[in-house]
Design a protein around this motif. Structure first.
Motif, PDB file in Angstrom:
ATOM      1  N   UNK A 167       0.369  -1.340  -0.094  1.00 40.71           N
ATOM      2  CA  UNK A 167       0.042  -0.565  -0.222  1.00 40.71           C
ATOM      3  C   UNK A 167       1.174   1.423   0.258  1.00 40.71           C
ATOM      4  N   UNK A 168       2.200   1.342   1.154  1.00 45.29           N
ATOM      5  CA  UNK A 168       2.561   2.618   0.630  1.00 45.29           C
ATOM      6  C   UNK A 168       3.495   2.794  -0.635  1.00 45.29           C
ATOM      7  N   UNK A 169       4.009   2.029  -1.104  1.00 44.19           N
ATOM      8  CA  UNK A 169       4.190   1.795  -2.001  1.00 44.19           C
ATOM      9  C   UNK A 169       3.983   1.922  -2.987  1.00 44.19           C
ATOM     10  N   UNK A 170       2.743   1.799  -3.310  1.00 49.45           N
ATOM     11  CA  UNK A 170       1.504   1.852  -3.920  1.00 49.45           C
ATOM     12  C   UNK A 170       0.621   3.182  -4.678  1.00 49.45           C
ATOM     13  N   UNK A 171       1.003   4.158  -3.356  1.00 49.38           N
ATOM     14  CA  UNK A 171       0.417   5.437  -2.873  1.00 49.38           C
ATOM     15  C   UNK A 171       1.734   6.592  -3.316  1.00 49.38           C
ATOM     16  N   UNK A 172       2.603   5.728  -3.232  1.00 45.36           N
ATOM     17  CA  UNK A 172       4.566   6.439  -3.575  1.00 45.36           C
ATOM     18  C   UNK A 172       4.167   6.588  -5.337  1.00 45.36           C
ATOM     19  N   UNK A 232      10.301   6.769  -1.718  1.00 48.53           N
ATOM     20  CA  UNK A 232       9.887   6.060  -1.229  1.00 48.53           C
ATOM     21  C   UNK A 232       9.443   5.015  -0.941  1.00 48.53           C
ATOM     22  N   UNK A 233       8.873   4.530  -2.532  1.00 49.52           N
ATOM     23  CA  UNK A 233       9.126   2.776  -2.670  1.00 49.52           C
ATOM     24  C   UNK A 233      10.322   2.331  -2.622  1.00 49.52           C
ATOM     25  N   UNK A 234      11.496   2.543  -3.794  1.00 44.86           N
ATOM     26  CA  UNK A 234      12.302   2.773  -4.227  1.00 44.86           C
ATOM     27  C   UNK A 234      12.894   3.207  -5.280  1.00 44.86           C
ATOM     28  N   UNK A 235      14.628   3.397  -5.073  1.00 44.19           N
ATOM     29  CA  UNK A 235      15.029   4.490  -6.182  1.00 44.19           C
ATOM     30  C   UNK A 235      14.800   3.672  -7.768  1.00 44.19           C
ATOM     31  N   UNK A 236      14.231   2.569  -8.025  1.00 41.25           N
ATOM     32  CA  UNK A 236      13.867   2.074  -9.421  1.00 41.25           C
ATOM     33  C   UNK A 236      13.075   3.217  -9.910  1.00 41.25           C
ATOM     34  N   UNK A 237      12.133   2.586  -8.957  1.00 42.53           N
ATOM     35  CA  UNK A 237      10.325   3.801  -8.830  1.00 42.53           C
ATOM     36  C   UNK A 237      10.760   5.344  -9.778  1.00 42.53           C
TER      37      UNK A 237
END
Length: 288
Positions: free
Chosen positions: A40-45, A107-112
């Motif tokens: 959820x947090x990554x999706x929001x990011x 917030x998700x990751x550098x690749x995102x």
């Protein structure tokens, strides 16, 4: 002060092209669900960051293209053309939004974050600045900006780029030329006045219609290839939608005029949207 600030926000919202952003967000959602799990947090990011970055890129685009937009009937009422937002404001605000969206992607990751930034840079630098004023390949290469949204959504869930992610993004890339060439054929005179060498501007209408059909035909194998990850239901939906799209592509070839081009354009948007929604629903059912 507040009374002056609120209309400005409305102008920027219009310049951000919400009708395009929702499709980019849908691509990001499809990428996220295709990955097979939802954080959820990554999706929001990725959705918030992607929306800000995409909107910012659109605003920069319209700041750069004020003079061209003035002579095109379709774009002559944009807030930049009307003087409500000037070129400097559009470029500064849009760039800040792009950078903010890129930062949120971290917030998700550098690749995102990388894919969010990549999409914006392709749209601004490769499409708007470099290719659009110079080459009929502008929208072809520029299609990677849409691909980046799907790749960002996928990366946000699993922090990688693999064949499944590539295929979804490349489907969007292959979909883009036929979609926007149809729009350019509908508004051929507008693009000609602005000096933008879209394919229908520099080539006859019948040739442009054939290229739209060929582009759509070449896209279909990539659309169908997601069957290997999504199963029979997706194959049925994508096959039916592809048949409908090709029907209107053939109609455009037989009668290459503005009206048929507009119909082709209006069919191609739901085509991609239905495929992306199908990806989301199928994966959602498996997650539940």
């Amino acid at each position: 002060m507040a009374l002056g600030f609120t209309p400005k926000l409305i102008y920027y919202a219009k310049l951000s092209k919400p009708r395009i952003i929702w499709l980019l967000d849908l691509a990001a959602l499809a990428g996220a669900f295709l990955a097979g799990r939802i954080l959820p947090l990554n999706l929001a990011a990725v959705l918030i960051g992607g929306t800000l970055a995409s909107g910012g890129s659109m605003i920069v685009n319209e700041g750069i293209e004020i003079e061209k937009d003035k002579v095109m009937k379709r774009t002559s009422r944009r807030p930049t053309v009307m003087g409500y937002v000037n070129k400097k404001e559009a470029i500064v605000v849009g760039s800040i939004m792009l950078l903010l969206g890129t930062a949120i992607g971290l917030i998700a990751n550098p690749l995102t974050s990388f894919f969010i930034l990549l999409g914006g840079l392709i749209y601004i630098l490769v499409y708007t600045v470099w290719l659009k004023p110079r080459s009929p390949l502008n929208i072809v290469i520029g299609g990677f900006a849409g691909s980046a949204a799907a790749w960002a959504g996928y990366a946000a869930m699993v922090d990688k780029f693999d064949l499944a992610s590539f295929l979804l993004g490349f489907l969007i890339f292959m979909w883009t030329p036929g979609h926007f060439w149809s729009l350019a054929l509908r508004y051929k005179e507008d693009y000609a006045k602005a000096g933008i060498p879209m394919l229908p501007v520099i080539m006859p209408e019948n040739f442009s219609a054939k290229m739209i059909a060929i582009s759509n035909t070449l896209m279909i194998p990539f659309a169908l290839s997601l069957y290997f990850y999504l199963g029979t239901t997706y194959l049925i939906v994508s096959s039916v939608m592809s048949a409908v799209l090709m029907y209107f592509s053939v109609r455009l070839m037989r009668n290459p005029n503005a009206e048929e081009a507009w119909t082709s354009f209006k069919v191609s948007s739901p085509y991609l949207a239905v495929l992306l929604i199908t990806v989301i629903i199928i994966r959602l059912m498996s997650i539940i």
